[in-house]
Design an enzyme around this catalytic site. Structure first.
Site, PDB file in Angstrom:
ATOM      1  N   HIS A   1      -7.225  -3.194  10.483  1.00 29.72           N
ATOM      2  CA  HIS A   1      -6.955  -3.117   9.044  1.00 29.72           C
ATOM      3  C   HIS A   1      -5.716  -3.930   8.670  1.00 29.72           C
ATOM      4  CE1 HIS A   1      -4.497   0.918   9.447  1.00 29.72           C
ATOM      5  NE2 HIS A   1      -3.665  -0.095   9.443  1.00 29.72           N
TER       6      HIS A   1
ATOM      7  N   GLU B   1      -9.588  -0.764   5.428  1.00 30.14           N
ATOM      8  CA  GLU B   1     -10.177  -0.312   6.687  1.00 30.14           C
ATOM      9  C   GLU B   1     -11.465  -1.103   6.981  1.00 30.14           C
ATOM     10  OE1 GLU B   1      -8.296   1.469   8.447  1.00 30.14           O
ATOM     11  OE2 GLU B   1      -8.109   3.544   7.789  1.00 30.14           O
TER      12      GLU B   1
ATOM     13  N   ASP C   1       0.842  -1.199   0.000  1.00 33.86           N
ATOM     14  CA  ASP C   1       0.000   0.000   0.000  1.00 33.86           C
ATOM     15  C   ASP C   1       0.874   1.245   0.000  1.00 33.86           C
ATOM     16  OD1 ASP C   1       0.988  -0.228   2.574  1.00 33.86           O
ATOM     17  OD2 ASP C   1      -0.949  -0.404   3.551  1.00 33.86           O
TER      18      ASP C   1
ATOM     19  N   ASN D   1      -7.222  -0.865  14.361  1.00 29.36           N
ATOM     20  CA  ASN D   1      -8.656  -1.064  14.088  1.00 29.36           C
ATOM     21  C   ASN D   1      -8.902  -2.341  13.271  1.00 29.36           C
ATOM     22  OD1 ASN D   1      -7.725  -0.390  11.566  1.00 29.36           O
ATOM     23  ND2 ASN D   1      -9.072   1.369  11.259  1.00 29.36           N
TER      24      ASN D   1
HETATM   25  C1  F6R Z   1       1.567  -0.473   6.239  1.00 30.85           C
HETATM   26  C2  F6R Z   1       0.283  -1.167   6.396  1.00 30.85           C
HETATM   27  C3  F6R Z   1      -0.512  -1.033   7.645  1.00 30.85           C
HETATM   28  C4  F6R Z   1       0.319  -1.327   8.894  1.00 30.85           C
HETATM   29  C5  F6R Z   1      -0.532  -1.211  10.143  1.00 30.85           C
HETATM   30  C6  F6R Z   1       0.303  -1.410  11.395  1.00 30.85           C
HETATM   31  O1  F6R Z   1       2.124  -0.751   4.963  1.00 30.85           O
HETATM   32  O2  F6R Z   1      -0.153  -1.806   5.499  1.00 30.85           O
HETATM   33  O3  F6R Z   1      -1.596  -1.928   7.578  1.00 30.85           O
HETATM   34  O4  F6R Z   1       0.853  -2.621   8.791  1.00 30.85           O
HETATM   35  O5  F6R Z   1      -1.126   0.060  10.190  1.00 30.85           O
HETATM   36  O6  F6R Z   1       1.232  -0.376  11.499  1.00 30.85           O
HETATM   37  P1  F6R Z   1       2.403  -0.436  12.543  1.00 30.85           P
HETATM   38  O7  F6R Z   1       3.260  -1.590  12.186  1.00 30.85           O
HETATM   39  O8  F6R Z   1       3.127   0.875  12.366  1.00 30.85           O
HETATM   40  O9  F6R Z   1       1.761  -0.600  13.897  1.00 30.85           O
END
Ligand code: F6R
Length: 240
Positions: A135, A140, A64, A133
């Site tokens: 995701h 989301e 992403d 959350n």
């Molecule tokens: C980032 C992504 C997000 C993160 C998630 C957790 O490329 O796809 O889904 O993996 O927001 O983020 P961290 O690891 O910073 O807690």
């Protein structure tokens, strides 16, 4: 079903990289950004520098990025952490589109990303982090099981969580993400989770109902799911 590896914080990087050791040259690896995979990428760099792994022969696919082509971007972040230090050549790196580019619109650029991924034969391993959350990627809550790579609007909570990366400006509200359907086509998926603040959502994702309200719960449908969690993140999992 899933395979669970619960490890101490200092073993986290090594435990995740262990999963990748049998990846052949030319194998395709999908990679997330964020805090969670940092020790994993540090371990990859350490092994590559010691000549114990040759990740430069792998192909890398982005999960992403923010829409709009501005900075900071996940492309720049991944470049610094992984692509440059591991010497992944340009033709072995598939970027998520962040602008329409030469296409009529971003939807067409996303379709092109999906076709390129198909031509590469899909991901052998897709690594994922877990959002507070629920995701995965930027899918989301409310995302559909069969969603594909597309432009999405981030929730206020996710935009707030990302604000630390955008100290001088408003954090972006729009992003482009592989869809849940796209992610589930990876031959193997490794969900990486660190920290006590992820314990409840990890338990909901793995042991709660499969629902768009918790997008990571769709990983229960993955053909081969491995979860690497530190002890704090695994604390709320009921024993299997
Ligand atoms: C980032 C992504 C997000 C993160 C998630 C957790 O490329 O796809 O889904 O993996 O927001 O983020 P961290 O690891 O910073 O807690």
């Amino acid at each position: 079903m899933y395979e669970l590896h619960v490890v101490s914080e200092d073993q986290f990087g090594a435990a995740a990289v262990d999963l990748l050791r049998d990846l052949a040259a030319g194998a395709c690896l999908g990679l997330p950004t964020g805090h969670t995979p940092l020790p994993v990428y540090a371990e990859l760099r350490r092994l590559a520098a010691a000549g114990l792994l040759v990740p430069g022969r792998w192909r890398v696919v982005m999960l992403d990025d923010y829409y709009g082509g501005g900075e900071p971007s996940f492309h720049t972040w991944l470049g610094k952490e992984v692509i440059t230090p591991l010497a992944i050549a340009d033709d072995r790196y598939l970027r998520i589109p962040t602008l329409p580019g030469g296409f009529a619109n971003i939807a067409a650029a996303c379709d092109d990303f999906e076709s390129r991924l198909r031509v590469w034969g899909g991901c052998d391993w897709q690594l994922l982090g877990l959002g507070a959350n629920g995701h995965i990627g930027f899918n989301e809550p409310g995302s559909a099981r069969d969603s594909r790579t597309r432009l999405v609007t981030l929730t206020a909570a996710t935009a707030r969580a990302n604000a630390e990366y955008w100290p001088q400006q408003q954090p972006p509200q729009l992003a482009v993400t592989q869809g849940i359907g796209t992610i589930l086509e990876a031959r193997r998926i490794a969900l990486l989770v660190r920290g006590a603040d992820k314990a409840a959502i990890l338990a909901a994702a793995l042991q709660g109902p499969i629902t768009p309200a918790v997008p990571a719960s769709f990983l229960q449908l993955a053909p081969a799911l491995v979860v690497v969690a530190d002890t704090a993140a695994a604390a709320r999992l009921a024993s299997l």
